[in-house]
Write an enzyme that holds these catalytic residues in place. Structure first.
Site, PDB file in Angstrom:
ATOM      1  NE  ARG A   1      34.047  10.276  19.737  1.00 52.06           N
ATOM      2  CZ  ARG A   1      33.478   9.452  18.862  1.00 52.06           C
ATOM      3  NH1 ARG A   1      34.191   8.997  17.853  1.00 52.06           N
ATOM      4  NH2 ARG A   1      32.237   9.089  18.995  1.00 52.06           N
TER       5      ARG A   1
ATOM      6  NE  ARG B   1      27.508   5.888  19.019  1.00 54.14           N
ATOM      7  CZ  ARG B   1      28.574   6.616  19.353  1.00 54.14           C
ATOM      8  NH1 ARG B   1      28.602   7.288  20.482  1.00 54.14           N
ATOM      9  NH2 ARG B   1      29.605   6.674  18.535  1.00 54.14           N
TER      10      ARG B   1
ATOM     11  CE  LYS C   1      33.149   3.412  12.204  1.00 55.33           C
ATOM     12  NZ  LYS C   1      33.081   3.126  13.666  1.00 55.33           N
TER      13      LYS C   1
ATOM     14  NE  ARG D   1      26.519   3.376  11.875  1.00 56.19           N
ATOM     15  CZ  ARG D   1      27.477   4.276  12.041  1.00 56.19           C
ATOM     16  NH1 ARG D   1      27.985   4.898  11.022  1.00 56.19           N
ATOM     17  NH2 ARG D   1      27.929   4.530  13.240  1.00 56.19           N
TER      18      ARG D   1
ATOM     19  NE  ARG E   1      29.848  11.590  17.957  1.00 60.15           N
ATOM     20  CZ  ARG E   1      30.157  10.572  17.150  1.00 60.15           C
ATOM     21  NH1 ARG E   1      31.266  10.621  16.425  1.00 60.15           N
ATOM     22  NH2 ARG E   1      29.377   9.528  17.036  1.00 60.15           N
TER      23      ARG E   1
HETATM   24  P1  AP5 Z   1      37.305   7.451  16.567  1.00 61.49           P
HETATM   25  O1  AP5 Z   1      38.397   7.430  15.554  1.00 61.49           O
HETATM   26  O2  AP5 Z   1      36.524   8.714  16.702  1.00 61.49           O
HETATM   27  O3  AP5 Z   1      36.340   6.171  16.386  1.00 61.49           O
HETATM   28  P2  AP5 Z   1      35.198   5.884  15.311  1.00 61.49           P
HETATM   29  O4  AP5 Z   1      35.285   4.430  14.983  1.00 61.49           O
HETATM   30  O5  AP5 Z   1      35.279   6.863  14.186  1.00 61.49           O
HETATM   31  O6  AP5 Z   1      33.937   6.138  16.235  1.00 61.49           O
HETATM   32  P3  AP5 Z   1      32.543   6.868  15.952  1.00 61.49           P
HETATM   33  O7  AP5 Z   1      31.871   6.978  17.292  1.00 61.49           O
HETATM   34  O8  AP5 Z   1      32.722   8.162  15.228  1.00 61.49           O
HETATM   35  O9  AP5 Z   1      31.835   5.848  15.109  1.00 61.49           O
HETATM   36  P4  AP5 Z   1      30.345   5.659  14.993  1.00 61.49           P
HETATM   37  O10 AP5 Z   1      30.337   4.668  13.908  1.00 61.49           O
HETATM   38  O11 AP5 Z   1      29.610   5.287  16.205  1.00 61.49           O
HETATM   39  O12 AP5 Z   1      29.795   7.135  14.766  1.00 61.49           O
HETATM   40  P5  AP5 Z   1      29.395   7.952  13.465  1.00 61.49           P
HETATM   41  O13 AP5 Z   1      29.852   9.329  13.648  1.00 61.49           O
HETATM   42  O14 AP5 Z   1      29.750   7.219  12.228  1.00 61.49           O
HETATM   43  O15 AP5 Z   1      37.977   7.077  17.979  1.00 61.49           O
HETATM   44  C1  AP5 Z   1      37.217   7.086  19.172  1.00 61.49           C
HETATM   45  C2  AP5 Z   1      38.061   7.611  20.330  1.00 61.49           C
HETATM   46  O16 AP5 Z   1      39.123   6.696  20.588  1.00 61.49           O
HETATM   47  C3  AP5 Z   1      38.738   8.975  20.076  1.00 61.49           C
HETATM   48  O17 AP5 Z   1      38.740   9.712  21.271  1.00 61.49           O
HETATM   49  C4  AP5 Z   1      40.180   8.610  19.657  1.00 61.49           C
HETATM   50  O18 AP5 Z   1      41.100   9.628  19.972  1.00 61.49           O
HETATM   51  C5  AP5 Z   1      40.401   7.339  20.483  1.00 61.49           C
HETATM   52  N1  AP5 Z   1      41.270   6.370  19.821  1.00 61.49           N
HETATM   53  C6  AP5 Z   1      41.349   6.071  18.499  1.00 61.49           C
HETATM   54  N2  AP5 Z   1      42.265   5.109  18.290  1.00 61.49           N
HETATM   55  C7  AP5 Z   1      42.771   4.786  19.516  1.00 61.49           C
HETATM   56  C8  AP5 Z   1      43.756   3.856  19.973  1.00 61.49           C
HETATM   57  N3  AP5 Z   1      44.419   3.059  19.101  1.00 61.49           N
HETATM   58  N4  AP5 Z   1      44.004   3.784  21.295  1.00 61.49           N
HETATM   59  C9  AP5 Z   1      43.347   4.586  22.185  1.00 61.49           C
HETATM   60  N5  AP5 Z   1      42.407   5.494  21.814  1.00 61.49           N
HETATM   61  C10 AP5 Z   1      42.119   5.593  20.493  1.00 61.49           C
HETATM   62  O19 AP5 Z   1      27.781   7.883  13.562  1.00 61.49           O
HETATM   63  C11 AP5 Z   1      27.074   8.599  14.561  1.00 61.49           C
HETATM   64  C12 AP5 Z   1      25.581   8.377  14.365  1.00 61.49           C
HETATM   65  O20 AP5 Z   1      25.151   8.868  13.072  1.00 61.49           O
HETATM   66  C13 AP5 Z   1      25.117   6.907  14.367  1.00 61.49           C
HETATM   67  O21 AP5 Z   1      24.887   6.425  15.689  1.00 61.49           O
HETATM   68  C14 AP5 Z   1      23.824   6.991  13.533  1.00 61.49           C
HETATM   69  O22 AP5 Z   1      22.757   7.506  14.281  1.00 61.49           O
HETATM   70  C15 AP5 Z   1      24.188   8.015  12.469  1.00 61.49           C
HETATM   71  N6  AP5 Z   1      24.764   7.399  11.257  1.00 61.49           N
HETATM   72  C16 AP5 Z   1      26.023   7.600  10.763  1.00 61.49           C
HETATM   73  N7  AP5 Z   1      26.213   6.886   9.637  1.00 61.49           N
HETATM   74  C17 AP5 Z   1      25.059   6.206   9.416  1.00 61.49           C
HETATM   75  C18 AP5 Z   1      24.656   5.284   8.434  1.00 61.49           C
HETATM   76  N8  AP5 Z   1      25.485   4.908   7.439  1.00 61.49           N
HETATM   77  N9  AP5 Z   1      23.400   4.770   8.508  1.00 61.49           N
HETATM   78  C19 AP5 Z   1      22.556   5.146   9.485  1.00 61.49           C
HETATM   79  N10 AP5 Z   1      22.881   6.011  10.470  1.00 61.49           N
HETATM   80  C20 AP5 Z   1      24.134   6.550  10.436  1.00 61.49           C
END
Ligand code: AP5
Length: 210
Positions: free
Chosen positions: A124, A168, A15, A90, A157
């Site tokens: 990552r 997660r 994402k 979410r 992270r």
């Molecule tokens: P990346 O693009 O970083 O993936 P992502 O889907 O953005 O993953 P996140 O871990 O950031 O999502 P998340 O939803 O768990 O975390 P968030 O920060 O929102 O790609 C991942 C890796 O893969 C990278 O190394 C990239 O280079 C690689 N990659 C990408 N594409 C690739 C490909 N095609 N092939 C190979 N490699 C590839 O949330 C974190 C925490 O915050 C949550 O756990 C929660 O506690 C809190 N939080 C956030 N939002 C909310 C909400 N709305 N409600 C409640 N709690 C929330």
């Protein structure tokens, strides 16, 4: 072109990677709740202190905190701005709250298998300043440990360790997966296969957005 986009998909599905590309190439404002929360934790704000424990364990931060945070962000947007919501909503409660404020015209779901997600997340590396993400194998920075975009030192992270990643994924299945049906019923869901080369995925993402 679609104007208000929700990015769906499990942790590590890309994402952030795809959302950032859309923002750079097509001028969308990208609102990532994860980036906002990590910044709040780093700055030691009240929100950050409340959110930290949930984030470290891989749990969701309570809906009321997130909904208030996003309402405030949305209220600052200029009318007509193209927006990408990354990591929000979410839960169904968050999706209802978002729908009351803004009309979403595309929910883009990135579909990736669990085994690949674990490998992506544990390898990552993230930039604390510009939020760019890299991968130790698939998307290496030009200089080891340094962000290509802004030159800051990359970090791992706290929630990207094996145990928290598994939690997660569990939390995603229980709370966020129902949003796929939620947006399908609204007729605005598009699922893109999120495995393969990043640029090839981006081509499919752009097609969905147009
Ligand atoms: P990346 O693009 O970083 O993936 P992502 O889907 O953005 O993953 P996140 O871990 O950031 O999502 P998340 O939803 O768990 O975390 P968030 O920060 O929102 O790609 C991942 C890796 O893969 C990278 O190394 C990239 O280079 C690689 N990659 C990408 N594409 C690739 C490909 N095609 N092939 C190979 N490699 C590839 O949330 C974190 C925490 O915050 C949550 O756990 C929660 O506690 C809190 N939080 C956030 N939002 C909310 C909400 N709305 N409600 C409640 N709690 C929330």
């Amino acid at each position: 072109m679609k104007s208000k986009i929700v990015l769906l998909g499990p942790p590590g599905s890309g994402k952030g990677t795809q959302g950032e590309k859309l923002s750079e190439e097509m001028g969308y404002v990208r609102l990532s709740t994860g980036d906002m929360l990590r910044e709040a934790v780093r700055n030691g704000t009240e929100l950050g202190m409340k959110a930290k424990g949930y984030m470290d364990s891989g749990a969701l931060v309570p809906n009321d905190l997130i909904i208030d945070l996003m309402k405030e962000k949305i209220s600052t947007l200029e009318p007509g701005t193209g927006v990408i919501f990354d990591g929000f909503p979410r839960t169904v409660e968050q999706a209802d709250a978002l729908g009351e404020q803004i009309e979403i015209d595309l929910a883009l779901n990135l579909d990736v298998a669990d085994c690949e997600l674990v490998e992506r997340l544990t390898k990552r590396r993230s930039c604390p300043e510009c939020h760019c993400v890299f991968h130790l194998t698939h998307n290496k920075p030009r200089q080891e440990g340094v962000c290509d975009k802004c030159g800051s030192l990359l970090y791992q992270r706290d929630d990207d360790c094996d145990e928290t990643v598994c939690n997660r994924l569990e939390v995603y299945r229980k709370n966020t997966l129902p949003l796929i049906d939620y947006y399908e019923r609204k007729g605005i869901l598009v699922t893109v296969e999120g495995t393969g080369k990043m640029d090839e995925i981006f081509a499919k993402v752009k097609e969905a957005v147009r």
